[in-house]
Design a protein around this motif. Structure first.
Motif, PDB file in Angstrom:
ATOM      1  N   PHE A  94       0.865  -1.516  -0.186  1.00  0.00           N
ATOM      2  CA  PHE A  94      -0.268   0.151   0.284  1.00  0.00           C
ATOM      3  C   PHE A  94       0.717   1.184  -0.178  1.00  0.00           C
ATOM      4  O   PHE A  94       0.201   2.271  -0.699  1.00  0.00           O
ATOM      5  N   ILE A  95       1.749   1.178   0.478  1.00  0.00           N
ATOM      6  CA  ILE A  95       2.599   2.549   1.362  1.00  0.00           C
ATOM      7  C   ILE A  95       3.551   2.840  -0.681  1.00  0.00           C
ATOM      8  O   ILE A  95       4.352   3.495  -0.712  1.00  0.00           O
ATOM      9  N   ASN A  96       3.782   1.427  -1.457  1.00  0.00           N
ATOM     10  CA  ASN A  96       4.489   1.711  -2.257  1.00  0.00           C
ATOM     11  C   ASN A  96       3.732   2.319  -3.606  1.00  0.00           C
ATOM     12  O   ASN A  96       4.538   3.450  -4.252  1.00  0.00           O
ATOM     13  N   ILE A  97       2.629   2.248  -3.481  1.00  0.00           N
ATOM     14  CA  ILE A  97       1.791   2.499  -4.435  1.00  0.00           C
ATOM     15  C   ILE A  97       1.225   4.001  -3.559  1.00  0.00           C
ATOM     16  O   ILE A  97       0.881   5.122  -4.346  1.00  0.00           O
ATOM     17  N   ILE A  98       0.873   4.854  -2.237  1.00  0.00           N
ATOM     18  CA  ILE A  98       1.409   5.553  -1.697  1.00  0.00           C
ATOM     19  C   ILE A  98       2.469   6.389  -2.300  1.00  0.00           C
ATOM     20  O   ILE A  98       2.211   7.317  -2.567  1.00  0.00           O
ATOM     21  N   THR A  99       3.104   5.943  -2.081  1.00  0.00           N
ATOM     22  CA  THR A  99       4.425   7.106  -2.074  1.00  0.00           C
ATOM     23  C   THR A  99       4.878   7.527  -3.892  1.00  0.00           C
ATOM     24  O   THR A  99       4.828   8.314  -4.239  1.00  0.00           O
ATOM     25  N   GLY A 100       4.339   6.579  -4.451  1.00  0.00           N
ATOM     26  CA  GLY A 100       4.655   6.707  -6.541  1.00  0.00           C
ATOM     27  C   GLY A 100       3.165   7.912  -6.812  1.00  0.00           C
ATOM     28  O   GLY A 100       3.586   9.218  -7.137  1.00  0.00           O
ATOM     29  N   MET A 101       2.069   7.601  -6.167  1.00  0.00           N
ATOM     30  CA  MET A 101       0.638   8.654  -6.568  1.00  0.00           C
ATOM     31  C   MET A 101       1.112   9.912  -5.709  1.00  0.00           C
ATOM     32  O   MET A 101       1.061  11.620  -6.861  1.00  0.00           O
ATOM     33  N   ALA A 102       1.413  10.253  -4.323  1.00  0.00           N
ATOM     34  CA  ALA A 102       1.766  10.969  -4.100  1.00  0.00           C
ATOM     35  C   ALA A 102       3.100  12.407  -4.043  1.00  0.00           C
ATOM     36  O   ALA A 102       3.434  13.532  -4.178  1.00  0.00           O
ATOM     37  N   MET A 103       3.873  11.662  -4.709  1.00  0.00           N
ATOM     38  CA  MET A 103       5.261  11.590  -5.415  1.00  0.00           C
ATOM     39  C   MET A 103       6.024  12.442  -4.653  1.00  0.00           C
ATOM     40  O   MET A 103       6.689  13.820  -4.349  1.00  0.00           O
ATOM     41  N   ILE A 104       6.371  12.021  -3.499  1.00  0.00           N
ATOM     42  CA  ILE A 104       7.251  12.817  -2.296  1.00  0.00           C
ATOM     43  C   ILE A 104       8.297  12.063  -1.759  1.00  0.00           C
ATOM     44  O   ILE A 104       9.384  12.427  -1.275  1.00  0.00           O
ATOM     45  N   GLN A 105       8.846  11.243  -2.918  1.00  0.00           N
ATOM     46  CA  GLN A 105       9.760  10.830  -2.925  1.00  0.00           C
ATOM     47  C   GLN A 105      10.992  11.377  -2.952  1.00  0.00           C
ATOM     48  O   GLN A 105      10.714  12.376  -4.266  1.00  0.00           O
ATOM     49  N   GLY A 106      12.499  11.432  -2.838  1.00  0.00           N
ATOM     50  CA  GLY A 106      13.348  12.569  -3.007  1.00  0.00           C
ATOM     51  C   GLY A 106      13.449  13.188  -2.165  1.00  0.00           C
ATOM     52  O   GLY A 106      12.941  13.282  -1.296  1.00  0.00           O
ATOM     53  N   PHE A 107      14.072  14.870  -2.547  1.00  0.00           N
ATOM     54  CA  PHE A 107      13.788  16.222  -1.748  1.00  0.00           C
ATOM     55  C   PHE A 107      13.519  16.764  -2.028  1.00  0.00           C
ATOM     56  O   PHE A 107      13.109  16.978  -3.077  1.00  0.00           O
ATOM     57  N   GLY A 108      12.799  17.615  -0.922  1.00  0.00           N
ATOM     58  CA  GLY A 108      12.738  18.810  -1.020  1.00  0.00           C
ATOM     59  C   GLY A 108      13.248  20.263  -1.739  1.00  0.00           C
ATOM     60  O   GLY A 108      14.298  20.017  -1.439  1.00  0.00           O
TER      61      GLY A 108
END
Length: 253
Positions: A94-108
């Motif tokens: 579930f988290i792997n899907i949410i991370t991709g959809m929310a595009m929160i990966q990487g740095f701000g």
């Protein structure tokens, strides 16, 4: 004496006096868990490694340390471990899907200045890394809730050996209801305590509420809190059902 060493000594003394041998094992488990996380991070830097698989292995090892090493192998730790692995496996997908959809990966963008001197082409899947960070942030809370449910359920069963599976399951749910709110709030305040400086920085930069809510740094931490809360909520019925099924089934055998 180094402050870290002094604090570690104080913690060890208190955990030993209050917890006895279990307190000593709990203290040692802190360093064991740190070693597992450190090894996981080292292996994740390999572009050919799958962070999701590494995270699942690390969570399994951490669960074994927190449950079997500290509380020994028995029915309550076994059912808590099984419940934890089932919850983590489902939550990881579930988290792997949410991370991709929310595009929160990487740095701000707030972190760009510090990263300016480094190369960003490191060949690592930051979506999976982001999912791994979130799940590693939840494993402690999930194992804590699991053992907090299975342990009193076993006591209930020992005092009322003729209790039905349904009643034992409902008792586990009632125990979980009291745990759910306090653990979720603990995660919430831990975030604001750790990121108080970031919030003050947002204020100095005159960020609006919308800009704060859409900031990658802020969003990533809030998603971590929500996912941890979901994990805590899921582990309650899972642990209650598995433990009630095991205990009543053991009585019938």
């Amino acid at each position: 004496m180094n402050v870290l060493v002094l604090l570690a000594v104080i913690l060890f003394i208190l955990m030993t006096l209050i917890g006895g041998s279990k307190g000593v094992r709990s203290f040692i488990s802190l360093f064991l868990n740190f070693g597992v996380i450190l090894l996981t991070v080292i292996f994740m830097t390999n572009p050919n490694a799958n962070p999701i698989i590494l995270t699942m292995i690390a969570c399994t090892v951490i669960s074994c340390i927190n449950l079997f090493y500290i509380n020994e192998v028995n029915s309550k730790t076994t059912t808590a471990f099984l419940s934890t692995i089932i919850t983590i496996a489902g939550l990881l997908i579930f988290i792997n899907i949410i991370t991709g959809m929310a595009m929160i990966q990487g740095f701000g963008e707030e972190e760009i200045e510090e990263l300016g001197m480094f190369s960003l082409f490191i060949g690592v899947d930051f979506v999976k890394i982001g999912a791994s960070v979130i799940i590693m942030s939840t494993i402690g809370a999930i194992t804590d809730v699991a053992i907090s449910i299975t342990s009193p359920m076993r006591e209930i069963f020992n005092h009322h050996p003729l209790i039905s599976r349904k009643d034992l399951f409902i008792s586990g749910l009632n125990i979980g209801k009291d745990i759910l709110g306090s653990n979720t709030n603990t995660l919430f305040f831990a975030f604001f305590g750790g990121y108080m400086g970031l919030l003050i920085w947002f204020k100095d930069l005159s960020y609006s509420v919308g800009e704060i809510a859409n900031s990658k740094v802020f969003s990533a931490e809030m998603i971590t809190i929500f996912c941890a809360g979901i994990g805590i909520a899921l582990i309650i019925p899972i642990a209650s059902w598995i433990n009630s099924y095991y205990l009543v089934g053991k009585r019938k055998n």
